[in-house]
Write a protein that holds these residues in place. Structure first.
Motif, mmCIF file in Angstrom:
data_model
loop_
_atom_site.group_PDB
_atom_site.id
_atom_site.type_symbol
_atom_site.label_atom_id
_atom_site.label_comp_id
_atom_site.label_asym_id
_atom_site.label_seq_id
_atom_site.Cartn_x
_atom_site.Cartn_y
_atom_site.Cartn_z
ATOM 1 N N SER A 167 -2.561 -11.181 9.413
ATOM 2 C CA SER A 167 -2.285 -9.855 8.879
ATOM 3 C C SER A 167 -2.521 -9.868 7.379
ATOM 4 N N VAL A 168 -2.639 -8.663 6.808
ATOM 5 C CA VAL A 168 -2.735 -8.529 5.359
ATOM 6 C C VAL A 168 -1.592 -7.633 4.906
ATOM 7 N N GLN A 169 -0.726 -8.180 4.062
ATOM 8 C CA GLN A 169 0.398 -7.432 3.500
ATOM 9 C C GLN A 169 -0.124 -6.659 2.293
ATOM 10 N N PRO A 170 -0.102 -5.318 2.330
ATOM 11 C CA PRO A 170 -0.662 -4.564 1.206
ATOM 12 C C PRO A 170 0.131 -4.755 -0.077
ATOM 13 N N ILE A 171 -0.566 -4.619 -1.203
ATOM 14 C CA ILE A 171 0.078 -4.726 -2.511
ATOM 15 C C ILE A 171 0.814 -3.420 -2.776
ATOM 16 N N VAL A 172 2.112 -3.512 -3.086
ATOM 17 C CA VAL A 172 2.911 -2.332 -3.393
ATOM 18 C C VAL A 172 2.834 -2.118 -4.896
ATOM 19 N N GLU A 173 2.244 -0.988 -5.292
ATOM 20 C CA GLU A 173 2.107 -0.700 -6.729
ATOM 21 C C GLU A 173 3.255 0.180 -7.197
ATOM 22 N N ALA A 174 3.612 0.089 -8.460
ATOM 23 C CA ALA A 174 4.715 0.864 -9.021
ATOM 24 C C ALA A 174 4.369 2.353 -9.058
ATOM 25 N N ASP A 175 3.078 2.684 -9.251
ATOM 26 C CA ASP A 175 2.658 4.082 -9.293
ATOM 27 C C ASP A 175 2.811 4.769 -7.955
ATOM 28 N N ALA A 176 2.608 4.045 -6.876
ATOM 29 C CA ALA A 176 2.688 4.619 -5.527
ATOM 30 C C ALA A 176 4.132 4.939 -5.143
ATOM 31 N N ALA A 177 5.095 4.208 -5.706
ATOM 32 C CA ALA A 177 6.496 4.404 -5.350
ATOM 33 C C ALA A 177 7.078 5.657 -5.989
ATOM 34 N N GLU A 178 6.499 6.107 -7.087
ATOM 35 C CA GLU A 178 7.050 7.275 -7.801
ATOM 36 C C GLU A 178 6.653 8.585 -7.155
#
Length: 91
Positions: free
Chosen positions: A80-91
């Motif tokens: 599997s590939v765990q996606p990178i969680v970006e700070a911009d996407a969380a806002e």
């Protein structure tokens, strides 16, 4: 019926090109979308989350992230590939 078989160079000298199979991106390694994770014959490794399968059973990453290898059951292996969680996407 005298046949000469001394040298042998004309019958030899053929070899196939290498296929370069195996794991290309290991567990915890960062990959980009489209990167090849595993080249294989048959489904030795099954595709997990965010992983695509080519017609020659090549596994490739659909998203940018980190590679995760996991064992499902006794013999089934999944990539599997765990996606990178970006700070911009969380806002």
């Amino acid at each position: 019926m005298a046949h000469k078989k001394g040298q042998g160079s004309s019958r030899n000298g053929r070899d196939s090109n290498p296929q370069h199979r195996g794991v290309k991106a290991f567990g915890g390694e960062a990959v980009k979308a489209g990167n090849i994770l595993v080249r294989q014959v048959g489904m030795t490794f099954k595709p997990g989350d965010n992983v695509g399968v080519g017609k020659d059973y090549t596994l490739w990453s659909k998203v940018d992230g980190f590679v995760v290898f996991e064992r499902v059951g006794k013999s089934r292996k999944r990539v599997s590939v765990q996606p990178i969680v970006e700070a911009d996407a969380a806002e």
